[in-house]
Design a protein around this motif. Structure first.
Motif, PDB file in Angstrom:
ATOM      1  N   GLY A  52       0.814  -1.215   0.000  1.00 10.75           N
ATOM      2  CA  GLY A  52       0.000   0.000   0.000  1.00 10.75           C
ATOM      3  C   GLY A  52       0.846   1.263   0.000  1.00 10.75           C
ATOM      4  O   GLY A  52       0.539   2.224  -0.711  1.00 10.75           O
ATOM      5  N   GLY A  63      -7.443   5.891  -3.841  1.00 12.73           N
ATOM      6  CA  GLY A  63      -7.822   4.511  -4.141  1.00 12.73           C
ATOM      7  C   GLY A  63      -6.871   3.516  -3.492  1.00 12.73           C
ATOM      8  O   GLY A  63      -7.291   2.501  -2.950  1.00 12.73           O
ATOM      9  N   SER A  66      -7.542   3.524   0.226  1.00 12.92           N
ATOM     10  CA  SER A  66      -8.786   2.798   0.480  1.00 12.92           C
ATOM     11  C   SER A  66      -8.565   1.286   0.409  1.00 12.92           C
ATOM     12  O   SER A  66      -9.044   0.537   1.264  1.00 12.92           O
ATOM     13  CB  SER A  66      -9.842   3.224  -0.536  1.00 12.92           C
ATOM     14  OG  SER A  66     -11.007   2.467  -0.388  1.00 12.92           O
ATOM     15  N   ASP A  67      -7.819   0.826  -0.588  1.00 18.45           N
ATOM     16  CA  ASP A  67      -7.516  -0.603  -0.714  1.00 18.45           C
ATOM     17  C   ASP A  67      -6.691  -1.098   0.471  1.00 18.45           C
ATOM     18  O   ASP A  67      -6.918  -2.197   0.983  1.00 18.45           O
ATOM     19  CB  ASP A  67      -6.759  -0.888  -2.010  1.00 18.45           C
ATOM     20  CG  ASP A  67      -7.638  -0.722  -3.241  1.00 18.45           C
ATOM     21  OD1 ASP A  67      -8.878  -0.672  -3.082  1.00 18.45           O
ATOM     22  OD2 ASP A  67      -7.085  -0.639  -4.353  1.00 18.45           O
ATOM     23  N   THR A  71      -7.841  -3.943   3.197  1.00 16.85           N
ATOM     24  CA  THR A  71      -7.048  -5.147   3.445  1.00 16.85           C
ATOM     25  C   THR A  71      -6.735  -5.301   4.923  1.00 16.85           C
ATOM     26  O   THR A  71      -6.841  -6.401   5.479  1.00 16.85           O
ATOM     27  CB  THR A  71      -5.734  -5.096   2.627  1.00 16.85           C
ATOM     28  OG1 THR A  71      -6.068  -4.987   1.243  1.00 16.85           O
ATOM     29  CG2 THR A  71      -4.903  -6.335   2.842  1.00 16.85           C
ATOM     30  N   ARG A 183     -17.814   0.283   0.701  1.00 13.22           N
ATOM     31  CA  ARG A 183     -17.712   0.567  -0.743  1.00 13.22           C
ATOM     32  C   ARG A 183     -19.091   0.578  -1.392  1.00 13.22           C
ATOM     33  O   ARG A 183     -19.398   1.423  -2.221  1.00 13.22           O
ATOM     34  CB  ARG A 183     -16.819  -0.457  -1.421  1.00 13.22           C
ATOM     35  CG  ARG A 183     -15.374  -0.310  -1.020  1.00 13.22           C
ATOM     36  CD  ARG A 183     -14.524  -1.361  -1.657  1.00 13.22           C
ATOM     37  NE  ARG A 183     -13.182  -1.272  -1.113  1.00 13.22           N
ATOM     38  CZ  ARG A 183     -12.096  -1.393  -1.828  1.00 13.22           C
ATOM     39  NH1 ARG A 183     -12.158  -1.648  -3.108  1.00 13.22           N
ATOM     40  NH2 ARG A 183     -10.909  -1.288  -1.271  1.00 13.22           N
TER      41      ARG A 183
END
Length: 197
Positions: A52, A63, A66-67, A71, A183
């Protein structure tokens, strides 16, 4: 979660290999301390954290952040939820060893996935359709992962077969909701705001 509940520890690799093959004595290889639990969680969190950060440095923006958060939530939710369920069922004394073993056993799933893909690759070369191979790989991996989680929950927390199944299904569903829910909510509210303009 008392850090004083200590127990014998041994080889983590041996413990994972034994539990991955359905051997209850694999639990003997894991500690039942806060330190053991945190050591089991650290590598699970470290890899996505580094990925990340690299994505953020590469211009991934919001983005990527956010990912990364999704995780981390997916990795942290199962221990938190399982502790609450263990406490509810008066199994919290066994939770540290269970959670430590559970975290380390996550590494058995990609290893099995690699072996499964190798075997299916041979079958594809012998004429098995690729779509069938993909479905078999997915079913095999998901089925094994659920069985392993069930086995570790059943024997690590001393649960009945039914309660272990409830724990596994409940934790997996709740984790999906925690990770995917925001989401979907953002998409729904974004669409609603767009429709209102």
């Amino acid at each position: 979660m008392s850090g004083r509940a200590r127990g014998p520890t041994g080889s983590i690799v041996r413990g994972v290999m034994r539990l991955a093959r359905g051997r209850v004595d694999g639990f003997n290889q894991f500690g039942a301390t806060r330190e053991s639990f945190l050591a089991s969680l650290a590598p699970l969190v470290a890899f996505p954290l580094v990925g990340g950060v690299l994505m953020l440095m590469g211009g991934g923006g919001i983005g990527a952040l956010s990912d990364l958060l999704a995780t981390v939530c997916a990795l942290i939710a199962p221990p938190v939820l399982s502790f609450e369920i263990a406490r509810l069922w008066h199994r919290d004394a066994a939770w540290l060893r269970f959670a430590t073993a559970f975290n380390w056993c996550q590494w058995a799933i990609p290893v099995l996935g690699s072996m499964l893909l190798l075997a299916l690759g041979v079958l594809v070369a012998l004429g098995l359709p690729r779509d069938t191979a993909r479905v078999l790989a997915l079913l095999g991996l998901v089925g094994y992962g659920l069985w392993l989680h069930w086995f570790v929950a059943r024997h690590g927390l001393g649960l009945s077969r039914f309660r272990a199944a409830v724990l596994v299904v409940g934790i997996n569903l709740a984790t999906v909701i925690i990770v995917v829910g925001p989401r979907l909510l953002a998409l729904a509210t974004g669409d609603a705001a767009f429709d209102g303009k």
